[in-house]
Design an enzyme around this catalytic site. Structure first.
Site, PDB file in Angstrom:
ATOM      1  N   PRO A 102       9.509  15.034  44.153  1.00  0.00           N
ATOM      2  CA  PRO A 102      10.833  14.511  45.035  1.00  0.00           C
ATOM      3  C   PRO A 102      11.543  15.556  45.217  1.00  0.00           C
ATOM      4  CG  PRO A 102      10.767  13.355  42.884  1.00  0.00           C
ATOM      5  CD  PRO A 102       9.566  14.038  43.033  1.00  0.00           C
ATOM      6  N   SER A 110      16.103  22.650  45.737  1.00  0.00           N
ATOM      7  CA  SER A 110      16.252  23.187  46.394  1.00  0.00           C
ATOM      8  C   SER A 110      15.742  24.985  46.320  1.00  0.00           C
ATOM      9  CB  SER A 110      17.325  23.194  47.044  1.00  0.00           C
ATOM     10  OG  SER A 110      18.538  24.212  45.688  1.00  0.00           O
ATOM     11  N   ALA A 112      13.404  25.390  44.072  1.00  0.00           N
ATOM     12  CA  ALA A 112      11.584  26.136  44.621  1.00  0.00           C
ATOM     13  C   ALA A 112      11.501  26.613  45.699  1.00  0.00           C
ATOM     14  CB  ALA A 112      10.657  24.542  43.759  1.00  0.00           C
ATOM     15  N   ASP A 152      18.480  27.365  38.535  1.00  0.00           N
ATOM     16  CA  ASP A 152      17.027  26.677  39.050  1.00  0.00           C
ATOM     17  C   ASP A 152      16.486  27.726  39.334  1.00  0.00           C
ATOM     18  OD1 ASP A 152      18.115  24.626  38.086  1.00  0.00           O
ATOM     19  OD2 ASP A 152      18.142  23.626  40.339  1.00  0.00           O
TER      20      ASP A 152
HETATM   21  O1  PMV Z   1      20.332  18.401  39.402  1.00  0.00           O
HETATM   22  P1  PMV Z   1      19.895  20.355  39.712  1.00  0.00           P
HETATM   23  O2  PMV Z   1      18.475  20.162  39.829  1.00  0.00           O
HETATM   24  O3  PMV Z   1      20.727  21.342  41.227  1.00  0.00           O
HETATM   25  O4  PMV Z   1      20.330  21.068  38.247  1.00  0.00           O
HETATM   26  C1  PMV Z   1      22.187  21.403  38.374  1.00  0.00           C
HETATM   27  C2  PMV Z   1      22.160  21.745  37.200  1.00  0.00           C
HETATM   28  C3  PMV Z   1      23.868  22.184  36.776  1.00  0.00           C
HETATM   29  O5  PMV Z   1      23.756  22.773  35.132  1.00  0.00           O
HETATM   30  C4  PMV Z   1      24.164  21.063  36.850  1.00  0.00           C
HETATM   31  C5  PMV Z   1      23.925  23.204  38.226  1.00  0.00           C
HETATM   32  C6  PMV Z   1      24.221  24.841  37.821  1.00  0.00           C
HETATM   33  O6  PMV Z   1      23.665  25.517  38.910  1.00  0.00           O
HETATM   34  O7  PMV Z   1      23.146  25.731  37.006  1.00  0.00           O
END
Ligand code: PMV
Length: 327
Positions: A102, A110, A112, A152
């Site tokens: 999801p 985003s 990926a 990410d």
């Molecule tokens: O929730 P996601 O998959 O967008 O992960 C964000 C991770 C954070 O540590 C909160 C922000 C970042 O840029 O690392």
């Protein structure tokens, strides 16, 4: 018709989210769920994107991606346009994104989608190195999240189990002493069904850091300590300890103000029903819970969870993959 098919994995942050934005260490894994990007050339001179978020079309040249700030595909448009700029090709492209995990749930959709798009569009015109894919994806993430740590984009590009520390990215599964046992780790991912907003949560944490500096600094120290202990526990394949540290990390994120009753209740059910440990993953405020489990207990865990969408995954070795080229 020339077409290129690529894919990139989902990711889960196991330790250290939020504090990684402030230079603290973090550990994240690629998961065995992927988003696929299929790019084809078109002769209408537009970037056209279709995904479960809808449909967008942007005329070329796309000089200012900020013009498309409210487009749900702005990071995809930006990714495709930056590849074209890099390779000096300005041709219409159709991009189809198909995901088996999801969006908006803390699994790195985003990053990926931008990683898969960059590799796919680049493959239409030539080739691109993984490091370039990572760099361009990070720029696209900046458009969406303003100040991303890069974790990410790194996991979605390189795959495996990654340590972020002192501005460096290291693949733990390639390190001596981190053995095949890593591949036996099993995670249950539970979707809370609450869509989260990474940018908003990151801003909330920033405000917290500015209003209570000392408390924030001590939470950041705790996050670092947990992550470093987790590194050791992973190396020793000490599942009970990894699990305990995951649950402690959830408590820390709760103190930071990024959890809520729904996420706490899911963590609690998982831990009470035999998971080694569980925590929210990513920005929080919604999204997914990741838990380390013994697969033999999965039925019991599923019964205890009720109707939440779940999947079980190990660590995915492969980052971005170029699957096929058609001409
Ligand atoms: O929730 P996601 O998959 O967008 O992960 C964000 C991770 C954070 O540590 C909160 C922000 C970042 O840029 O690392």
């Amino acid at each position: 018709m020339k077409a290129a098919v690529t894919s990139a994995p989902a990711k889960a942050i196991l330790f250290g989210e939020h504090f990684v934005v402030y230079g603290k260490p973090a550990i994240a894994a690629a998961l065995k769920r992927r988003v696929r990007a299929t790019s084809t050339l078109n002769d209408v001179g537009e970037i056209r994107v279709r995904s479960m978020l809808g449909y967008s079309s942007i005329p070329l040249p796309c000089t200012d991606p900020y013009l498309y700030e409210y487009d749900p595909h702005r990071h995809i448009i930006f990714s495709a346009a930056s590849v074209m700029r890099l390779l000096n090709k300005h041709v219409g492209v159709d991009i189809l994104l198909e995901s088996d995990f999801p969006y908006g749930m803390g699994l790195g959709a985003s990053a990926a989608t931008s990683v898969a798009t960059i590799a796919s569009v680049a493959s239409l015109f030539g080739s691109i190195s993984r490091n370039e894919v990572f760099r361009l994806s990070l720029e696209a993430e900046r458009l969406v999240h303003r100040n991303p740590s890069g974790i990410d984009s790194a996991v979605c590009t390189y795959g495996g189990l990654l340590l972020f520390k002192d501005g460096r990215i290291e693949r733990l599964d390639a390190r001596d002493g981190y053995n095949h046992a890593l591949h036996a780790l099993r995670f249950m991912v539970v979707n809370s069904g609450m869509v989260k907003d990474t940018g908003a949560m990151v801003m909330k944490v920033k405000a917290r850091g500015e209003s209570s500096r000392e408390e924030f600094a001590s939470l950041a120290e705790m996050s670092e300590a947990l992550t470093m202990q987790a590194l050791y526990a992973i190396r020793c394949n000490d599942l009970a300890r990894i699990g305990e540290l995951l649950t402690l990390n959830h408590g820390l994120l709760r103190m930071l103000g990024v959890s809520n009753d729904t996420l706490d209740a899911i963590v609690c059910r998982l831990v009470k029903n035999g998971a080694y440990g569980a925590k929210l993953t990513g920005a929080g405020g919604g999204g997914c819970i990741i838990s380390l489990i013994d697969e033999a207990r999965s039925t019991m865990l599923l019964n205890a969870l009720g109707g939440y969408e779940t999947f079980i995954s190990g660590i995915e070795d492969d980052g971005v993959i170029i699957h096929r080229m058609y001409t």
